[in-house]
Design a protein around this motif. Structure first.
Motif, short mmCIF file in Angstrom:
data_model
loop_
_atom_site.label_atom_id
_atom_site.label_comp_id
_atom_site.label_asym_id
_atom_site.label_seq_id
_atom_site.Cartn_x
_atom_site.Cartn_y
_atom_site.Cartn_z
N THR A 143 19.57 55.84 -18.60
CA THR A 143 19.69 55.61 -20.04
C THR A 143 18.29 55.58 -20.62
O THR A 143 17.40 54.91 -20.07
CB THR A 143 20.42 54.29 -20.34
N GLU A 147 24.85 60.18 -15.31
CA GLU A 147 24.96 59.99 -13.87
C GLU A 147 24.22 61.10 -13.14
O GLU A 147 24.52 62.29 -13.32
CB GLU A 147 26.42 59.96 -13.43
N GLN A 194 19.48 52.88 -13.45
CA GLN A 194 20.34 51.86 -12.85
C GLN A 194 21.04 52.46 -11.63
O GLN A 194 21.55 53.59 -11.68
CB GLN A 194 21.39 51.37 -13.85
N THR A 242 22.52 58.40 -22.87
CA THR A 242 23.23 57.17 -22.53
C THR A 242 24.02 57.37 -21.24
O THR A 242 24.88 58.26 -21.16
CB THR A 242 24.18 56.77 -23.66
N SER A 243 23.73 56.57 -20.25
CA SER A 243 24.50 56.49 -18.99
C SER A 243 24.76 57.86 -18.39
O SER A 243 25.90 58.24 -18.09
CB SER A 243 25.83 55.76 -19.24
N THR A 279 22.58 56.00 -12.62
CA THR A 279 22.72 56.40 -14.01
C THR A 279 21.40 56.19 -14.73
O THR A 279 20.62 55.28 -14.40
CB THR A 279 23.83 55.60 -14.71
#
Length: 484
Positions: free
Chosen positions: A332, A153, A358, A150-151, A330
């Protein structure tokens, strides 16, 4: 959606490539660290007339910081007090806990360099009314199980890495703070111990003087009764008695206060056998500092190292502020299985996956990013000033200690000569009084002079020993328990 083998391999290859790119691309936007130039002279300002007499906390072959406190403070009772304080002192305990806190914060920040993988399991049941389902109501339910990221970076511009560098430097700052607290604690205990010993010595001197003066007063009183001593002699004798009595009471209070201060520093109840009985100038053993020792030894002081790592942390924060101007990428994604029945979760055709990269590019932040960069640069400049101030303060402490070392040694020698002279004068005045050649006032005056000289000798010895402790601390000694 079913994940075909070829698709799975391509997805895995993309994820691995991006992860490797983020790990290998260890570049940051931090400015190259350059240590500021020392804002002090290369050598200590020791006058030529005193350089040969200067004796301070260092050896000719090692550094002061490598001299263990057990080697410097050779008194076994003082060693016991220092050992207890290092275990019980609350200020030092707080410093140690701050290290643990900084270490945990660093681990939290360092974890951001790697993807955080979570496992999820869910059960969903939904009911739809006829108005939303072509005129008839129905209910759906399904089970979902998966593992995903999740997310995460991708640190292409070093923002996370710079923040990790800053957290590491802050952790080292806390370690240097702890070392500085330990060094200060050891010096405070040594000075408190010396002060207690000196006040006990002064109390004993006052009590001995009181007893002697009381005997002299009793003799003067008898002589006054028979007419061989004047009322003035009796009044002068009474004055010296009361002066000694006042001094004894004052030093009694000082000893009590010194004991309380030492108890607070140690953090435990003190056994009377641990306290000094008298002032002993040999409780410390140390060699002389060679004249050529440069001033850059200050760079090893705990407070200077603390300021240096604070500066390094501020330098790393500039890199993080610069990276905020660039795109933030990022990732995910998750891989799992879903089924309308719990028993069908692991059957063929129930696989699910998702991959959501993203990229966020800052466009308009009303000057916040530039202001953040400006703040980080100002913080760096402040850290430079604090670093230079720490060096200058350390240089002054060492220079003052070096200047006092020789002068206090000469002062002690002169004071000892004064004690010898006043003692001889007191003995001669007693003989002359007994032979009738001088009045009793001469005896009282010489006794007061001898008493004052003895007090001055104890005070000078205390100042000399306290200066050696201060110099040992100023040069950064006392980190170790025993020299290697």
């Amino acid at each position: 959606m079913r994940l075909e083998p070829a698709q799975g391999r391509r997805l895995a290859a993309r994820v691995c490539a991006i992860a490797c790119l983020s790990l290998v691309a260890g570049c940051t936007l931090e400015p190259r660290y350059r240590a500021p130039t020392l804002p002090v002279p290369d050598q200590w300002p020791i006058p030529a007339t005193t350089a040969s007499d200067t004796a301070v906390a260092a050896t000719g072959t090692g550094e002061t910081r490598e001299i263990g406190w057990r080697d410097f403070f050779v008194d076994s009772r003082l060693q016991r007090l220092i050992e207890l304080a290092l275990s019980n002192n609350r200020d030092l305990r707080v410093a140690v806990l701050n290290i643990e806190r900084a270490r945990a914060q660093y681990r939290i920040q360092r974890a951001a360099l790697l993807p955080q993988i979570d496992a999820t399991a869910s059960y969903t049941k939904e009911s739809y009314p006829p108005a939303l389902s072509f005129g008839f109501a129905y209910t759906t339910e399904y089970y979902d199980l998966g593992v995903g990221v999740t997310s995460y970076e991708v640190d292409l511009f070093g923002r996370v890495r710079s923040l990790t560098h800053a957290a590491l430097e802050q952790y080292v700052v806390q370690e240097e703070t702890r070392r500085g607290a330990q060094l200060s604690l050891i010096a405070e205990i040594a000075n408190a111990y010396l002060t207690l010993a000196a006040d006990r010595e002064l109390r004993r001197l006052a009590q001995q003087t009181l007893e002697s003066q009381q005997k002299s007063y009793d003799l003067a009183e008898k002589q006054h009764e028979i007419g061989s001593a004047s009322g003035l002699d009796l009044a002068q004798a009474k004055t010296t008695v009361e002066q000694a009595r006042a001094d004894a009471a004052r030093y009694e209070g000082n000893v009590a206060q010194d004991t309380d201060a030492l108890t607070l520093l140690v953090g435990a109840t003190l056994d009377p056998s641990w306290l000094p009985e008298q002032f002993d100038a040999s409780i410390m053993g140390i060699d002389a500092l060679p004249a050529g020792v440069p001033s850059n030894v200050l760079l090893r002081r705990p407070d200077v190292l603390e300021a240096e790592h604070t500066l390094r942390a501020a330098n790393a924060n500039i890199g993080a502020a610069r990276a905020a101007f660039f795109p933030q990428i990022t990732l995910t994604g998750d891989v799992g299985t879903a089924s309308a029945q719990l028993a069908g979760l692991f059957k063929a055709g129930t696989e699910t996956w998702a991959f959501i990269p993203q990229a966020t590019l800052p466009i308009f932040h009303a000057g916040a990013l530039r202001a953040s960069l400006a703040v980080s640069k100002v913080d760096r400049d402040i850290a430079v000033a604090q670093y230079e101030k720490a060096i200058q303060s350390g240089f002054r402490e060492v220079a003052d200690g070096l200047a006092l070392t020789a002068t206090l040694a000469r002062q002690r020698t002169a004071q000892q000569a004064l004690v010898d002279s006043t003692t001889q004068a007191f003995e001669l005045s007693q003989r002359r009084y007994k032979s009738g050649r001088d009045s009793y006032l001469v005896v009282l005056d010489s006794q007061r002079s001898n008493y004052t000289a003895l007090q001055g000798l104890i005070t000078t010895r205390l100042a000399e020993q306290s200066n050696r402790v201060t110099l040992y601390e100023a040069l950064g000694g006392g980190w170790l328990e025993r020299s290697p």
